[in-house]
Scaffold this motif. Structure first.
Motif, PDB file in Angstrom:
ATOM      1  N   ARG A  53      27.185 -43.241  94.644  1.00  0.00           N
ATOM      2  CA  ARG A  53      28.228 -44.411  94.332  1.00  0.00           C
ATOM      3  C   ARG A  53      28.379 -44.169  92.810  1.00  0.00           C
ATOM      4  O   ARG A  53      27.644 -43.912  91.868  1.00  0.00           O
ATOM      5  CB  ARG A  53      27.382 -45.713  94.588  1.00  0.00           C
ATOM      6  CG  ARG A  53      28.265 -46.829  94.292  1.00  0.00           C
ATOM      7  CD  ARG A  53      27.291 -48.211  94.454  1.00  0.00           C
ATOM      8  NE  ARG A  53      26.934 -48.288  96.075  1.00  0.00           N
ATOM      9  CZ  ARG A  53      27.729 -48.364  97.139  1.00  0.00           C
ATOM     10  NH1 ARG A  53      28.894 -48.746  96.871  1.00  0.00           N
ATOM     11  NH2 ARG A  53      27.233 -48.374  98.367  1.00  0.00           N
ATOM     12  N   GLU A  54      29.771 -44.449  92.435  1.00  0.00           N
ATOM     13  CA  GLU A  54      30.219 -44.316  90.995  1.00  0.00           C
ATOM     14  C   GLU A  54      29.462 -45.426  90.181  1.00  0.00           C
ATOM     15  O   GLU A  54      29.329 -46.587  90.889  1.00  0.00           O
ATOM     16  CB  GLU A  54      31.545 -44.597  90.855  1.00  0.00           C
ATOM     17  CG  GLU A  54      32.108 -43.143  90.980  1.00  0.00           C
ATOM     18  CD  GLU A  54      33.790 -43.237  91.013  1.00  0.00           C
ATOM     19  OE1 GLU A  54      34.373 -42.140  90.908  1.00  0.00           O
ATOM     20  OE2 GLU A  54      34.529 -44.223  91.069  1.00  0.00           O
ATOM     21  N   SER A  55      28.977 -45.303  88.921  1.00  0.00           N
ATOM     22  CA  SER A  55      28.472 -46.146  88.352  1.00  0.00           C
ATOM     23  C   SER A  55      29.481 -46.868  87.418  1.00  0.00           C
ATOM     24  O   SER A  55      30.490 -46.291  87.234  1.00  0.00           O
ATOM     25  CB  SER A  55      27.400 -45.567  87.319  1.00  0.00           C
ATOM     26  OG  SER A  55      28.074 -44.750  86.465  1.00  0.00           O
ATOM     27  N   PHE A  56      29.160 -47.859  86.637  1.00  0.00           N
ATOM     28  CA  PHE A  56      30.341 -48.496  85.766  1.00  0.00           C
ATOM     29  C   PHE A  56      30.566 -47.434  84.802  1.00  0.00           C
ATOM     30  O   PHE A  56      31.534 -47.631  84.199  1.00  0.00           O
ATOM     31  CB  PHE A  56      29.822 -49.893  85.504  1.00  0.00           C
ATOM     32  CG  PHE A  56      29.831 -50.965  86.586  1.00  0.00           C
ATOM     33  CD1 PHE A  56      31.015 -51.244  87.328  1.00  0.00           C
ATOM     34  CD2 PHE A  56      28.587 -51.296  87.028  1.00  0.00           C
ATOM     35  CE1 PHE A  56      31.136 -52.287  88.183  1.00  0.00           C
ATOM     36  CE2 PHE A  56      28.764 -52.221  88.425  1.00  0.00           C
ATOM     37  CZ  PHE A  56      29.952 -52.652  88.879  1.00  0.00           C
ATOM     38  N   VAL A 100      39.299 -62.667 105.980  1.00  0.00           N
ATOM     39  CA  VAL A 100      37.910 -62.074 105.921  1.00  0.00           C
ATOM     40  C   VAL A 100      37.973 -61.244 104.603  1.00  0.00           C
ATOM     41  O   VAL A 100      38.462 -60.404 104.739  1.00  0.00           O
ATOM     42  CB  VAL A 100      37.224 -61.829 107.258  1.00  0.00           C
ATOM     43  CG1 VAL A 100      35.999 -61.063 107.000  1.00  0.00           C
ATOM     44  CG2 VAL A 100      37.260 -62.672 108.225  1.00  0.00           C
ATOM     45  N   SER A 101      37.139 -61.776 103.649  1.00  0.00           N
ATOM     46  CA  SER A 101      37.355 -60.827 102.507  1.00  0.00           C
ATOM     47  C   SER A 101      36.085 -59.823 102.458  1.00  0.00           C
ATOM     48  O   SER A 101      35.030 -60.480 102.709  1.00  0.00           O
ATOM     49  CB  SER A 101      37.600 -61.571 101.124  1.00  0.00           C
ATOM     50  OG  SER A 101      38.871 -62.154 101.080  1.00  0.00           O
ATOM     51  N   VAL A 102      36.302 -58.667 101.975  1.00  0.00           N
ATOM     52  CA  VAL A 102      35.089 -57.682 101.908  1.00  0.00           C
ATOM     53  C   VAL A 102      34.972 -57.163 100.629  1.00  0.00           C
ATOM     54  O   VAL A 102      35.903 -57.280  99.633  1.00  0.00           O
ATOM     55  CB  VAL A 102      35.025 -56.463 103.020  1.00  0.00           C
ATOM     56  CG1 VAL A 102      34.986 -56.998 104.345  1.00  0.00           C
ATOM     57  CG2 VAL A 102      36.374 -55.843 102.856  1.00  0.00           C
ATOM     58  N   ASP A 103      33.722 -56.488 100.274  1.00  0.00           N
ATOM     59  CA  ASP A 103      33.749 -56.044  98.901  1.00  0.00           C
ATOM     60  C   ASP A 103      33.974 -54.575  98.549  1.00  0.00           C
ATOM     61  O   ASP A 103      33.625 -53.822  97.886  1.00  0.00           O
ATOM     62  CB  ASP A 103      32.076 -55.880  98.813  1.00  0.00           C
ATOM     63  CG  ASP A 103      31.270 -55.170  99.655  1.00  0.00           C
ATOM     64  OD1 ASP A 103      31.815 -54.742 100.582  1.00  0.00           O
ATOM     65  OD2 ASP A 103      30.015 -55.027  99.461  1.00  0.00           O
ATOM     66  N   GLY A 104      35.223 -54.240  99.329  1.00  0.00           N
ATOM     67  CA  GLY A 104      35.844 -53.060  99.171  1.00  0.00           C
ATOM     68  C   GLY A 104      37.360 -53.305  99.269  1.00  0.00           C
ATOM     69  O   GLY A 104      37.888 -54.257  99.034  1.00  0.00           O
ATOM     70  N   ARG A 153      39.375 -51.268  88.402  1.00  0.00           N
ATOM     71  CA  ARG A 153      37.947 -50.433  87.739  1.00  0.00           C
ATOM     72  C   ARG A 153      36.910 -50.835  88.932  1.00  0.00           C
ATOM     73  O   ARG A 153      35.805 -51.274  88.604  1.00  0.00           O
ATOM     74  CB  ARG A 153      37.712 -50.968  86.343  1.00  0.00           C
ATOM     75  CG  ARG A 153      38.540 -50.458  85.219  1.00  0.00           C
ATOM     76  CD  ARG A 153      37.749 -49.676  84.266  1.00  0.00           C
ATOM     77  NE  ARG A 153      38.636 -48.431  84.090  1.00  0.00           N
ATOM     78  CZ  ARG A 153      38.505 -47.556  83.016  1.00  0.00           C
ATOM     79  NH1 ARG A 153      37.344 -47.815  82.206  1.00  0.00           N
ATOM     80  NH2 ARG A 153      39.253 -46.762  82.677  1.00  0.00           N
ATOM     81  N   VAL A 154      37.318 -50.467  90.046  1.00  0.00           N
ATOM     82  CA  VAL A 154      36.430 -50.736  91.293  1.00  0.00           C
ATOM     83  C   VAL A 154      35.450 -49.215  91.164  1.00  0.00           C
ATOM     84  O   VAL A 154      36.377 -48.311  91.454  1.00  0.00           O
ATOM     85  CB  VAL A 154      36.928 -51.049  92.630  1.00  0.00           C
ATOM     86  CG1 VAL A 154      35.790 -51.304  93.698  1.00  0.00           C
ATOM     87  CG2 VAL A 154      37.747 -52.659  92.207  1.00  0.00           C
ATOM     88  N   PRO A 155      34.356 -49.374  91.385  1.00  0.00           N
ATOM     89  CA  PRO A 155      33.609 -47.835  91.509  1.00  0.00           C
ATOM     90  C   PRO A 155      33.884 -47.331  93.015  1.00  0.00           C
ATOM     91  O   PRO A 155      33.917 -48.008  93.729  1.00  0.00           O
ATOM     92  CB  PRO A 155      32.131 -48.115  91.150  1.00  0.00           C
ATOM     93  CG  PRO A 155      32.073 -49.540  90.577  1.00  0.00           C
ATOM     94  CD  PRO A 155      33.321 -50.069  90.926  1.00  0.00           C
ATOM     95  N   THR A 209      26.560 -51.761 100.072  1.00  0.00           N
ATOM     96  CA  THR A 209      28.044 -51.347 100.417  1.00  0.00           C
ATOM     97  C   THR A 209      28.853 -51.657  99.257  1.00  0.00           C
ATOM     98  O   THR A 209      28.578 -52.136  98.112  1.00  0.00           O
ATOM     99  CB  THR A 209      28.340 -52.395 101.501  1.00  0.00           C
ATOM    100  OG1 THR A 209      28.104 -53.959 100.600  1.00  0.00           O
ATOM    101  CG2 THR A 209      27.310 -52.431 102.816  1.00  0.00           C
ATOM    102  N   PRO A 210      30.160 -51.122  99.291  1.00  0.00           N
ATOM    103  CA  PRO A 210      30.835 -50.439 100.398  1.00  0.00           C
ATOM    104  C   PRO A 210      30.156 -49.069 100.693  1.00  0.00           C
ATOM    105  O   PRO A 210      29.562 -48.581  99.699  1.00  0.00           O
ATOM    106  CB  PRO A 210      32.291 -50.093 100.066  1.00  0.00           C
ATOM    107  CG  PRO A 210      32.479 -51.263  98.820  1.00  0.00           C
ATOM    108  CD  PRO A 210      31.241 -51.501  98.310  1.00  0.00           C
ATOM    109  N   LEU A 211      30.019 -48.620 101.621  1.00  0.00           N
ATOM    110  CA  LEU A 211      29.698 -47.303 102.169  1.00  0.00           C
ATOM    111  C   LEU A 211      30.251 -46.618 102.995  1.00  0.00           C
ATOM    112  O   LEU A 211      30.933 -46.891 103.992  1.00  0.00           O
ATOM    113  CB  LEU A 211      28.000 -47.705 102.745  1.00  0.00           C
ATOM    114  CG  LEU A 211      27.376 -46.387 102.924  1.00  0.00           C
ATOM    115  CD1 LEU A 211      26.876 -45.718 101.691  1.00  0.00           C
ATOM    116  CD2 LEU A 211      25.930 -46.798 103.679  1.00  0.00           C
ATOM    117  N   TYR A 212      30.697 -45.240 102.765  1.00  0.00           N
ATOM    118  CA  TYR A 212      31.109 -44.193 103.688  1.00  0.00           C
ATOM    119  C   TYR A 212      30.021 -43.691 104.458  1.00  0.00           C
ATOM    120  O   TYR A 212      29.183 -43.120 104.010  1.00  0.00           O
ATOM    121  CB  TYR A 212      31.867 -43.299 102.998  1.00  0.00           C
ATOM    122  CG  TYR A 212      33.089 -43.525 102.150  1.00  0.00           C
ATOM    123  CD1 TYR A 212      34.149 -44.042 102.802  1.00  0.00           C
ATOM    124  CD2 TYR A 212      33.358 -43.620 100.795  1.00  0.00           C
ATOM    125  CE1 TYR A 212      35.502 -44.447 102.153  1.00  0.00           C
ATOM    126  CE2 TYR A 212      34.322 -43.730 100.039  1.00  0.00           C
ATOM    127  CZ  TYR A 212      35.550 -44.583 100.806  1.00  0.00           C
ATOM    128  OH  TYR A 212      36.637 -44.534 100.401  1.00  0.00           O
TER     129      TYR A 212
END
Ligand code: LLP
Length: 431
Positions: free
Chosen positions: A420-423, A319-323, A400-402, A30-33
């Motif tokens: 998913r974008e990489s760093f 509630v905090s999420v990773d996106g 700079r969040v992928p 995640t995050p995932l579309y």
């Protein structure tokens, strides 16, 4: 559930088109579309058939790919025999890279640069949607230089209020898009187009706005457009073979939003078009629409992992999420409402009223406030529904969040369509 492609399985997990979203979050991270490909195809077919049936022969749609642009979407559009609309060379090149037949593409944009015009001519785009006098002259000059004759439509403004938000309303007199009818400028633009050697004028286009739930604004728009078409026939002897009414049909994001029966609306608009054409003794042109949101929005779900659940006593629970705003800026931009749930507790009652916050260094980074979800804890999978339109396509790399990966689901199988974008992707162009 909000739409029929969302469900709950025997494990109490949220499903998309039958696929277990919790399992998909584990498999892809995640995050995932997620996108329900079956629904996307169904919608394209529905639009194609309904426009042919109710607007007459030669009518159809262009999928407005700004809503969701990635190679797989253009492959699906090609497979479903649906034209597409692009609004930048970036979208055009994505379509080209996907092998989409570019003569079925119409090219929008209120400020196409000379480079844009050259690039689109070089790859053989089907139709230019010409927005201004400057663009028309530049296109004619560049096409002449390249030895080409380009098919065009003129984007004009009918001065219609689509009964939607200002930020996504585009057909009013005061708009950066198109050339207005009421000031007489659209007529002058038509006259100019007819006088040039390297463009062939096919007809007129307008787009009144997005998230429109009724057929009335489209009928009003059709009336103005066809009246103008009849006027151009009378004054300039030009008979348009096409009229394009743009996109804009709404989609329900929450239970309280209205539902639109697209076929019923197209039938109602088609009937009025017949009447209007008779009224102006006009041979009915082929009628086009450009749906974007209503093809992809409810096909999409975004999955996140819950990090912290922070209760500020007497104030609210975050509630905090990773996106967050990087993958879905629509709450930050428009205050758009969404429906969310805990995908691994989908059959439990929703008892937690909370603010769903993203991970960016910005207080306004939220998916929504006052959202009702199941009690959440770290590690839960939070699903936000109806994220297929204008989420991935408006995503950014702020902080700079992928950007997340995207997975399409069809007939019980899932496949990665955007990695998913990489760093490394994030600093690829840094020197
Ligand atoms: N055709 C033209 C010329 C357009 O400008 C648009 C959308 C469409 C078609 C497709 O409209 P739809 O069927 O998707 O409503 N970012 C905003 C939406 C901006 C729409 C811009 N133009 C949002 O997230 O709500």
């Amino acid at each position: 559930m909000l739409h029929k492609n969302y469900g709950i399985n025997e494990n109490g997990h949220l499903t998309l088109c039958g696929a277990d979203t919790v399992m998909l979050a584990k498999k892809y991270g995640t995050p995932l579309y997620l996108m329900d490909e079956t629904l996307v195809r169904e919608r394209m077919r529905m639009y194609r058939k309904a426009t042919e049936k109710y607007f007459g022969n030669g009518s159809g749609i262009h999928y407005a790919s700004k809503a969701l642009s990635c190679k797989e979407m253009y492959r699906i559009a090609a497979d479903e025999h649906v034209n597409v609309d692009v609004v930048s060379i970036g979208e055009l090149y994505t379509a080209k890279a996907a092998g989409y037949p570019l003569d079925h593409v119409c090219f929008h944009g209120n400020n196409k640069t000379d480079e844009d015009i050259e690039s689109a001519l070089a790859v053989g785009v089907g139709e230019f949607m010409v927005d201004s006098f400057e663009e028309l002259r530049a296109l004619d000059t560049i096409a002449g230089r390249m030895g080409k004759v380009q098919r065009i439509m003129l984007r004009i403004t009918p001065n219609i209020d689509p009964h939607t938000q200002k930020a996504i309303s585009t057909g009013e007199l005061d708009s950066k898009f198109g050339t207005p009818i009421s000031t007489g400028q659209a007529e002058k633009l038509t006259e100019l187009a007819l006088s040039l050697d390297h463009v062939v004028l096919e007809g007129f286009h307008s787009h009144i706005g997005s998230q429109t739930f009724e057929s009335e604004p489209f009928i009003e728009q059709a009336e103005v457009m066809l009246e103008f078409t009849a006027d151009m026939k009378k004054k300039l002897g030009f008979e348009a073979s096409k009229v394009n009414l743009g996109g804009g049909f709404g989609v329900a994001y929450t239970e309280s939003d209205p539902r639109v029966d697209y076929v019923e609306n197209i039938a109602a608009i088609g009937k009025e078009i017949e009447r209007i054409c008779k009224k102006y003794s006009l041979k009915k042109p082929a009628i086009f629409m450009e749906p974007g949101r209503s093809i992809v929005a409810d096909a999409g779900i975004t999955l996140y992992t819950v990090g912290s659940v922070k209760e500020i006593e007497g104030v609210r629970t975050y509630v905090s999420v990773d996106g967050g705003m990087t993958d879905n800026p629509r709450y930050a931009l428009y205050g758009s409402k969404y429906t969310a749930l805990i995908a691994n507790k989908a059959s439990e009652l929703k008892t937690l009223n909370c603010t769903i916050a993203g991970r960016c260094c910005e207080s306004g980074d939220m998916i929504g406030e006052n959202m009702l979800i199941q009690p959440a804890e770290r590690g839960d999978i939070l699903a936000v529904l109806v994220t297929g339109a204008y989420n991935y396509s408006m995503a950014s790399n702020y902080n700079r969040v992928p950007r997340p990966a995207m997975v399409f689901v069809r007939d019980g199988s899932d496949r990665l369509v955007v990695r998913r974008e990489s760093f490394e992707d994030l600093y690829r162009n840094d020197i």
